[in-house]
Design a protein around this motif. Structure first.
Motif, PDB file in Angstrom:
ATOM      1  N   CYS A 102      36.460  64.803  14.829  1.00  0.00           N
ATOM      2  CA  CYS A 102      36.898  65.190  16.176  1.00  0.00           C
ATOM      3  C   CYS A 102      35.672  65.252  17.081  1.00  0.00           C
ATOM      4  CB  CYS A 102      37.590  66.553  16.147  1.00  0.00           C
ATOM      5  SG  CYS A 102      38.991  66.650  15.005  1.00  0.00           S
ATOM      6  N   ASP A 103      35.688  64.450  18.138  1.00  0.00           N
ATOM      7  CA  ASP A 103      34.484  64.345  18.963  1.00  0.00           C
ATOM      8  C   ASP A 103      34.865  63.965  20.385  1.00  0.00           C
ATOM      9  OD1 ASP A 103      31.904  63.021  20.066  1.00  0.00           O
ATOM     10  OD2 ASP A 103      31.257  63.847  18.147  1.00  0.00           O
ATOM     11  N   LYS A 104      34.055  64.416  21.350  1.00  0.00           N
ATOM     12  CA  LYS A 104      34.313  64.098  22.757  1.00  0.00           C
ATOM     13  C   LYS A 104      34.087  62.630  23.096  1.00  0.00           C
ATOM     14  CE  LYS A 104      33.202  68.666  24.685  1.00  0.00           C
ATOM     15  NZ  LYS A 104      32.272  69.428  25.557  1.00  0.00           N
ATOM     16  N   LYS A 105      33.362  61.913  22.239  1.00  0.00           N
ATOM     17  CA  LYS A 105      33.143  60.488  22.503  1.00  0.00           C
ATOM     18  C   LYS A 105      34.483  59.765  22.600  1.00  0.00           C
ATOM     19  CE  LYS A 105      28.559  60.124  20.365  1.00  0.00           C
ATOM     20  NZ  LYS A 105      28.367  61.563  20.110  1.00  0.00           N
ATOM     21  N   ASN A 106      34.510  58.681  23.386  1.00  0.00           N
ATOM     22  CA  ASN A 106      35.788  58.036  23.696  1.00  0.00           C
ATOM     23  C   ASN A 106      36.173  56.919  22.733  1.00  0.00           C
ATOM     24  OD1 ASN A 106      36.583  59.481  26.115  1.00  0.00           O
ATOM     25  ND2 ASN A 106      34.802  58.538  27.085  1.00  0.00           N
ATOM     26  N   SER A 107      35.203  56.347  22.021  1.00  0.00           N
ATOM     27  CA  SER A 107      35.534  55.269  21.090  1.00  0.00           C
ATOM     28  C   SER A 107      34.553  55.260  19.944  1.00  0.00           C
ATOM     29  CB  SER A 107      35.504  53.911  21.801  1.00  0.00           C
ATOM     30  OG  SER A 107      34.169  53.508  22.043  1.00  0.00           O
ATOM     31  N   VAL A 108      34.932  54.578  18.860  1.00  0.00           N
ATOM     32  CA  VAL A 108      34.061  54.525  17.688  1.00  0.00           C
ATOM     33  C   VAL A 108      32.728  53.861  18.024  1.00  0.00           C
ATOM     34  CG1 VAL A 108      35.002  52.323  16.848  1.00  0.00           C
ATOM     35  CG2 VAL A 108      33.986  53.944  15.223  1.00  0.00           C
ATOM     36  N   ASP A 109      32.725  52.926  18.948  1.00  0.00           N
ATOM     37  CA  ASP A 109      31.477  52.235  19.295  1.00  0.00           C
ATOM     38  C   ASP A 109      30.476  53.165  19.979  1.00  0.00           C
ATOM     39  OD1 ASP A 109      32.333  49.803  18.238  1.00  0.00           O
ATOM     40  OD2 ASP A 109      33.389  49.273  20.090  1.00  0.00           O
ATOM     41  N   ASP A 110      30.962  54.269  20.557  1.00  0.00           N
ATOM     42  CA  ASP A 110      30.063  55.220  21.202  1.00  0.00           C
ATOM     43  C   ASP A 110      29.176  55.962  20.201  1.00  0.00           C
ATOM     44  OD1 ASP A 110      31.070  54.560  23.682  1.00  0.00           O
ATOM     45  OD2 ASP A 110      32.516  56.214  23.747  1.00  0.00           O
ATOM     46  N   PHE A 111      29.466  55.841  18.905  1.00  0.00           N
ATOM     47  CA  PHE A 111      28.659  56.498  17.880  1.00  0.00           C
ATOM     48  C   PHE A 111      27.444  55.667  17.476  1.00  0.00           C
ATOM     49  CE2 PHE A 111      32.706  58.666  17.464  1.00  0.00           C
ATOM     50  CZ  PHE A 111      32.343  59.985  17.210  1.00  0.00           C
ATOM     51  N   GLY A 112      27.258  54.510  18.107  1.00  0.00           N
ATOM     52  CA  GLY A 112      26.092  53.673  17.821  1.00  0.00           C
ATOM     53  C   GLY A 112      26.082  53.193  16.389  1.00  0.00           C
ATOM     54  N   SER A 113      24.925  53.349  15.730  1.00  0.00           N
ATOM     55  CA  SER A 113      24.789  52.841  14.366  1.00  0.00           C
ATOM     56  C   SER A 113      25.690  53.567  13.375  1.00  0.00           C
ATOM     57  CB  SER A 113      23.325  52.956  13.919  1.00  0.00           C
ATOM     58  OG  SER A 113      22.905  54.311  13.939  1.00  0.00           O
ATOM     59  N   TYR A 114      26.133  54.796  13.730  1.00  0.00           N
ATOM     60  CA  TYR A 114      27.009  55.544  12.815  1.00  0.00           C
ATOM     61  C   TYR A 114      28.419  54.965  12.781  1.00  0.00           C
ATOM     62  CZ  TYR A 114      29.013  59.560  10.356  1.00  0.00           C
ATOM     63  OH  TYR A 114      29.651  60.362   9.441  1.00  0.00           O
ATOM     64  N   ALA A 115      28.763  54.128  13.761  1.00  0.00           N
ATOM     65  CA  ALA A 115      30.099  53.524  13.803  1.00  0.00           C
ATOM     66  C   ALA A 115      30.382  52.732  12.532  1.00  0.00           C
ATOM     67  CB  ALA A 115      30.231  52.626  15.032  1.00  0.00           C
ATOM     68  N   GLU A 116      29.367  52.058  12.021  1.00  0.00           N
ATOM     69  CA  GLU A 116      29.534  51.268  10.801  1.00  0.00           C
ATOM     70  C   GLU A 116      29.919  52.165   9.621  1.00  0.00           C
ATOM     71  OE1 GLU A 116      26.749  48.584   7.811  1.00  0.00           O
ATOM     72  OE2 GLU A 116      26.171  48.764   9.921  1.00  0.00           O
ATOM     73  N   THR A 117      29.291  53.341   9.535  1.00  0.00           N
ATOM     74  CA  THR A 117      29.613  54.288   8.464  1.00  0.00           C
ATOM     75  C   THR A 117      31.036  54.807   8.609  1.00  0.00           C
ATOM     76  OG1 THR A 117      27.294  54.951   8.374  1.00  0.00           O
ATOM     77  CG2 THR A 117      28.879  56.433   7.344  1.00  0.00           C
ATOM     78  N   ILE A 118      31.442  55.110   9.831  1.00  0.00           N
ATOM     79  CA  ILE A 118      32.810  55.589  10.081  1.00  0.00           C
ATOM     80  C   ILE A 118      33.826  54.576   9.570  1.00  0.00           C
ATOM     81  CG2 ILE A 118      34.491  56.101  11.906  1.00  0.00           C
ATOM     82  CD1 ILE A 118      32.135  57.311  13.519  1.00  0.00           C
ATOM     83  N   ARG A 119      33.587  53.318   9.887  1.00  0.00           N
ATOM     84  CA  ARG A 119      34.526  52.276   9.452  1.00  0.00           C
ATOM     85  C   ARG A 119      34.494  52.119   7.932  1.00  0.00           C
ATOM     86  NH1 ARG A 119      32.155  49.540  14.208  1.00  0.00           N
ATOM     87  NH2 ARG A 119      33.728  49.529  15.886  1.00  0.00           N
ATOM     88  N   ARG A 120      33.307  52.162   7.344  1.00  0.00           N
ATOM     89  CA  ARG A 120      33.182  51.986   5.901  1.00  0.00           C
ATOM     90  C   ARG A 120      33.883  53.087   5.134  1.00  0.00           C
ATOM     91  NH1 ARG A 120      29.477  54.255   2.598  1.00  0.00           N
ATOM     92  NH2 ARG A 120      28.048  54.773   4.317  1.00  0.00           N
TER      93      ARG A 120
END
Length: 465
Positions: free
Chosen positions: A43-61
């Protein structure tokens, strides 16, 4: 897998677990919890998974569910466990609704307290807690104990759990944000002082005080409590103590705790015995407030480590970064980084560390705390004041309205950036002067934290030609 890690695995396996935010500690724990069989929602105020930068890859994995944007707290509903970050206000309605619905709301630090197999020493207070915590850890290390240092001091503790043995010691710095929901207290608890702070996050001063009291309220005897004698609020906490309560004080002798004797000796009085253990002249730390931190730390470990370990550390330790940290001498002017000065009381302690008037760079994010107590100290200890940030005008108003300002000769300037502030301070300085960054304010208007602010100040100073 050791017993405590197995217990944690049993808690989270097959459970729906929401993490509020993806800070450093949560990133580590999210991966661990997924590995232990939890179904994780971030749960995060960011609007999309891409807003997490390099961590986005981990989220998807990891296949993490996301609850993002303006309504990110909708993700709290239906969860078995919610891990909050210290910066998330505990009494927000969506979180309290989740608790009422039977969700376990906890945090990384609380889970560490639940499963840690070794003795825990905890330190809280408005000022001095990081230096006190660091000193305690070094006392134990000098005595040959393996120490796990963390909490508000920077390192996440729960990921350390697999490496913690029963004979070790965990030394934990605890903020009001961490303590507010805690239902376990450390075996040894230190409260350095309590002064107005973080009133932008707490409902009022009483909520802030009550959060600090949680370090004492859930102790189980045998236990130990170290309280600052010179602070009215910490003195009032004696009825909360359940074990061996001792004081630390720089200004009074005591028959129960650590004190600075009139002859310049740091002493410990306990069970009718007074033991001098360190001469003030041998201490490398700058500032009388650091004498208090040393006294608090010594009172915490007294009887747990040899006196020789306290003496060795006390006479060699030179301080923690961003705490009256010498940066550079240039053109006969000495620069100090005291970015930890996030409140008036911390800046006052820094100013009193020098025996001459200084050039002060101050101001920053507004935590809604009063600046009137800072005014007489600025007039007494500052020759040139360079202000920046949201609190700059508030500090100026408090200083200018003080009755001694008109005759003080104090000059006040305003800067737009840290670079500008350093340039103004340098232009005002003469050989032999001291320039100190001690903002009396948080950093969040321009920086993510006081460490980043302090390092930018040091970088600018070290690049001066």
């Amino acid at each position: 897998m050791q017993k405590e890690q197995q217990q944690l695995a049993e808690l989270v396996k097959g459970k729906k677990v929401a993490f509020i935010g993806a800070g450093v500690s949560h990133k580590t724990l999210i991966e661990e919890f997924v590995g232990l069989g939890a179904h994780v929602t971030l749960c995060d105020k960011k609007n999309s998974v891409d807003d997490f930068g390099s961590y986005a890859e981990t989220i998807r994995r990891l296949g993490i569910d996301l609850s993002l944007g303006e309504h990110y707290m909708d993700g709290f509903r239906g969860q078995d466990i919610i891990l909050r970050t210290p910066g998330f206000e505990y009494y927000q309605k969506p979180l309290q609704d989740a608790i009422a619905a039977g969700t376990l709301v906890t945090s990384e630090v609380e889970l560490f307290f639940d499963y840690c197999p070794c003795e825990i020493v905890g330190v809280t207070g408005s000022d001095g807690k990081t230096t006190t915590t660091t000193l305690i850890s070094k006392f134990y290390e000098a005595a040959g104990r393996k120490v796990h240092l963390g909490g508000n001091i920077g390192a996440a503790l729960l990921p350390m759990l697999p490496d913690v043995a029963p004979e070790d010691v965990a030394v934990v710095e605890l903020s009001s944000f961490q303590l507010i929901s805690m239902r376990k207290s450390p075996k040894i608890a230190v409260v350095t002082n309590v002064t107005p702070n973080h009133l932008d996050h707490h409902k009022d001063m009483q909520e802030y005080i009550d959060a600090k009291r949680n370090i004492l309220l859930h102790q189980v005897p045998p236990c130990r409590e170290v309280l600052g004698y010179e602070n009215d609020i910490t003195r009032s906490m004696v009825p909360d103590c359940k074990g061996k309560q001792v004081w630390f004080t720089r200004l009074h002798d005591t028959d129960n705790g650590a004190f600075l004797r009139g002859d310049g000796m740091l002493c410990m009085a306990e069970d009718g015995v007074v033991t001098p253990f360190l001469a003030q002249k041998d201490i490398k730390l700058r500032g009388l407030h650091n004498i208090e931190n040393l006294l608090a730390a010594a009172a915490a470990v007294w009887g747990e480590v040899p006196v020789e370990a306290i003496q060795k550390v006390g006479s060699t330790f030179t301080g923690v970064e961003h705490r009256i940290e010498p940066v550079r001498v240039l053109d006969g002017v000495t620069y100090y980084n005291d970015s930890i000065g996030t409140s008036p009381t911390r800046t006052i302690a820094g100013l009193r560390s020098f025996d001459q008037k200084v050039i002060l760079i101050a101001g920053g994010y507004d935590k809604h705390i009063p600046y009137e107590p800072l005014a007489p100290e600025v007039i007494a200890h500052v020759k040139d004041l360079v202000l920046m940030g949201a609190t700059g005008p508030r500090i100026e108003k408090a200083v200018c309205e003080h009755p001694d300002f008109a005759a003080s000769g104090l000059t006040i300037q305003h800067a737009d950036t840290m670079q500008h502030a350093v340039e103004l301070a340098r232009a005002a300085a003469q050989p032999g002067d001291i320039i100190i960054l001690s903002p009396a304010s948080a950093s969040f208007d321009l920086y993510p934290n006081f460490e980043v602010r302090g390092r930018e100040f040091k970088k600018i100073v070290n690049e001066l030609k």
